[in-house]
Design a protein around this motif. Sequence first.
Motif, PDB file in Angstrom:
ATOM      1  N   GLU A 101      -9.147   8.943   4.339  1.00 16.10           N
ATOM      2  CA  GLU A 101      -7.772   9.623   4.124  1.00 16.10           C
ATOM      3  C   GLU A 101      -6.874   9.589   5.128  1.00 16.10           C
ATOM      4  O   GLU A 101      -7.201   9.050   6.271  1.00 16.10           O
ATOM      5  CB  GLU A 101      -8.290  11.136   3.932  1.00 16.10           C
ATOM      6  N   ARG A 123      -4.320  12.956   2.040  1.00 15.62           N
ATOM      7  CA  ARG A 123      -4.016  11.998   0.943  1.00 15.62           C
ATOM      8  C   ARG A 123      -4.957  10.717   0.954  1.00 15.62           C
ATOM      9  O   ARG A 123      -5.534  10.630   2.232  1.00 15.62           O
ATOM     10  CB  ARG A 123      -2.510  11.363   1.162  1.00 15.62           C
ATOM     11  N   ILE A 149       1.190   7.574   0.523  1.00 17.79           N
ATOM     12  CA  ILE A 149       1.682   9.030   0.635  1.00 17.79           C
ATOM     13  C   ILE A 149       2.523   9.570  -0.342  1.00 17.79           C
ATOM     14  O   ILE A 149       2.599  10.488  -1.126  1.00 17.79           O
ATOM     15  CB  ILE A 149       1.739   9.675   2.427  1.00 17.79           C
ATOM     16  N   GLN A 152       1.709   9.160  -3.899  1.00 20.14           N
ATOM     17  CA  GLN A 152       0.561  10.357  -4.210  1.00 20.14           C
ATOM     18  C   GLN A 152       1.395  11.688  -4.586  1.00 20.14           C
ATOM     19  O   GLN A 152       1.342  12.396  -5.325  1.00 20.14           O
ATOM     20  CB  GLN A 152      -0.254  10.414  -3.129  1.00 20.14           C
ATOM     21  N   HIS A 153       2.304  11.970  -3.469  1.00 25.87           N
ATOM     22  CA  HIS A 153       3.340  13.263  -3.616  1.00 25.87           C
ATOM     23  C   HIS A 153       4.238  13.089  -5.004  1.00 25.87           C
ATOM     24  O   HIS A 153       4.199  14.166  -5.857  1.00 25.87           O
ATOM     25  CB  HIS A 153       4.307  13.225  -2.416  1.00 25.87           C
ATOM     26  N   HIS A 166      -2.699  21.023  -1.442  1.00 27.67           N
ATOM     27  CA  HIS A 166      -3.775  20.301  -0.708  1.00 27.67           C
ATOM     28  C   HIS A 166      -3.831  20.698   0.634  1.00 27.67           C
ATOM     29  O   HIS A 166      -4.974  20.267   1.178  1.00 27.67           O
ATOM     30  CB  HIS A 166      -3.177  18.709  -0.615  1.00 27.67           C
TER      31      HIS A 166
END
Length: 185
Positions: A101, A123, A149, A152-153, A166
């Motif tokens: 991560e 993440r 990141i 993914q956001h 999260h």
Amino acid sequence: MITMEDIVKEGHDVLKQKADEVSLPPSKEDQDTLAQMLEYVKNSQDEKLADKFNLRPGVGLAAPQIGLSKRMIAVHFTDFNEREYSYGLFNPKIMSHSVEETYLPDGEGCLSVDREVPGIVPRYARITVKATTLEGEEVKLRLKGYAAIVLQHEIDHLNGVMFYDHINQQSPLTPPANAISAEEI
């Protein structure tokens, strides 16, 4: 042209919904919307244009953030290694991810959230995303660190997930065990 007035804020129903797939090839309307989303992100990073059009700077925008429940995202940024990314993507999907991560030491922000939300957002350090570009090309993007990141956001928005969902509520400022800062990847 998309402005700050078009961006829906946290608490709006569309931000909690799973967005619908975009049928491919995309309609002219979907292409135009995605192009405008990418233009917003680019313009928001230009100080003069941001001031002129009252745009809050951002590196990404997902269709749900403008009230559309469609699987479309736009990103425009430079990572910590000076690599540039600029994409309008239809139906982005994370195909694989690392066990390792990562996180941003200062946390994350969001155009739909008008408040500071302190906390580390864990993440995946590396992801592979499959999508169709604004130009209609199927792509497979292998991303790491900051780029992973950001994607993914935005993809989270397509699944009705906000970044603060999260954050570990018991220890919001503690990085996850074995995670590495995105600045070091």
